[in-house]
Design an enzyme around this catalytic site. Sequence first.
Site, PDB file in Angstrom:
ATOM      1  N   THR A  64     -14.623  15.699  -0.422  1.00  0.00           N
ATOM      2  CA  THR A  64     -16.014  16.004  -0.159  1.00  0.00           C
ATOM      3  C   THR A  64     -16.657  14.753   0.427  1.00  0.00           C
ATOM      4  O   THR A  64     -16.367  13.638  -0.016  1.00  0.00           O
ATOM      5  CB  THR A  64     -16.746  16.474  -1.438  1.00  0.00           C
ATOM      6  OG1 THR A  64     -18.134  16.540  -1.165  1.00  0.00           O
ATOM      7  CG2 THR A  64     -16.491  15.594  -2.630  1.00  0.00           C
ATOM      8  N   HIS A  65     -17.483  14.959   1.443  1.00  0.00           N
ATOM      9  CA  HIS A  65     -18.090  13.828   2.158  1.00  0.00           C
ATOM     10  C   HIS A  65     -19.596  14.074   2.257  1.00  0.00           C
ATOM     11  O   HIS A  65     -20.012  15.183   2.609  1.00  0.00           O
ATOM     12  CB  HIS A  65     -17.469  13.713   3.558  1.00  0.00           C
ATOM     13  CG  HIS A  65     -18.023  12.589   4.376  1.00  0.00           C
ATOM     14  ND1 HIS A  65     -17.933  11.271   3.993  1.00  0.00           N
ATOM     15  CD2 HIS A  65     -18.691  12.605   5.562  1.00  0.00           C
ATOM     16  CE1 HIS A  65     -18.524  10.520   4.895  1.00  0.00           C
ATOM     17  NE2 HIS A  65     -18.989  11.287   5.853  1.00  0.00           N
ATOM     18  N   ASP A 110      -6.625  15.466   5.988  1.00  0.00           N
ATOM     19  CA  ASP A 110      -5.512  15.245   6.919  1.00  0.00           C
ATOM     20  C   ASP A 110      -5.361  13.733   7.076  1.00  0.00           C
ATOM     21  O   ASP A 110      -5.922  12.963   6.313  1.00  0.00           O
ATOM     22  CB  ASP A 110      -5.761  15.973   8.261  1.00  0.00           C
ATOM     23  CG  ASP A 110      -6.961  15.405   9.017  1.00  0.00           C
ATOM     24  OD1 ASP A 110      -7.361  16.021  10.013  1.00  0.00           O
ATOM     25  OD2 ASP A 110      -7.508  14.355   8.597  1.00  0.00           O
ATOM     26  N   ARG A 149       0.841  -1.187   0.000  1.00  0.00           N
ATOM     27  CA  ARG A 149       0.000   0.000   0.000  1.00  0.00           C
ATOM     28  C   ARG A 149       0.887   1.251   0.000  1.00  0.00           C
ATOM     29  O   ARG A 149       0.592   2.228  -0.702  1.00  0.00           O
ATOM     30  CB  ARG A 149      -0.899   0.007   1.245  1.00  0.00           C
ATOM     31  CG  ARG A 149      -1.816   1.206   1.383  1.00  0.00           C
ATOM     32  CD  ARG A 149      -2.901   1.220   0.326  1.00  0.00           C
ATOM     33  NE  ARG A 149      -3.808   2.351   0.536  1.00  0.00           N
ATOM     34  CZ  ARG A 149      -5.106   2.207   0.813  1.00  0.00           C
ATOM     35  NH1 ARG A 149      -5.639   1.003   0.884  1.00  0.00           N
ATOM     36  NH2 ARG A 149      -5.874   3.264   0.988  1.00  0.00           N
TER      37      ARG A 149
END
Length: 203
Positions: free
Chosen positions: A107-108, A140, A64
């Site tokens: 954006t959430h 963040d 990852r």
Amino acid sequence: SRLVVLVSGSGTNLQALLDAAADPAYGARVVAVGSDRDDIEGLRRADRLGVETFVHRVGDYESRAEWDVALAATVASYAPDLVVCAGFMKLLGPAFLAEHAGRTLNTHPALSPSFPGMHGPADALEYGVKVTGCTLFVVDGGVDTGPIVDQRTVRVHDDDTAETLHERIKVEERKMLVETVGRMARRGWTVEGRRVLIGAGTA
Ligand code: GRF
């Protein structure tokens, strides 16, 4: 301003930015669209307009961390002023944030700090809130925890399902993204602690 947009799905938020950026007065243009997966509508939306695309699949990398480094480098190669995650379904890691934190937005589809994570609309419906909405924030190291740039509210209907609610949120989300990314691009912005200031008085 130069925007790089990261998507993982239908890309309707991306499409809203592409449509807005067609007007030179908007002050920002999408210079590249990236994804963590192939064959999604979001990439086809870029192709139709001749916008460069790139794909980094986690499975193609040994780890990852290596995916994270590769993604950060590809994004950096476009010299973005802003990186906008618009339905991007991977957490950005330390290498990406070292390179691009402070200029990466996400954006959430919920009113942060409520209902973070992958199922915001469903969690809001389950909880029984009467008002939910969407949040634009500076990314963040957490999950949907960064300084908030803008929010819009959406009323929950008694007959809503998670899908009908999410679609109605996305109407507001696309408006929030286009309006606020445009203001940031045209007027500049700074982050002071957890407060994001756009325009007059910013550095
Ligand atoms: C948006 O609601 C985004 O906030 C969420 O997934 C949705 C993506 O929609 N993470 P689209 O791909 O922009 O249509």
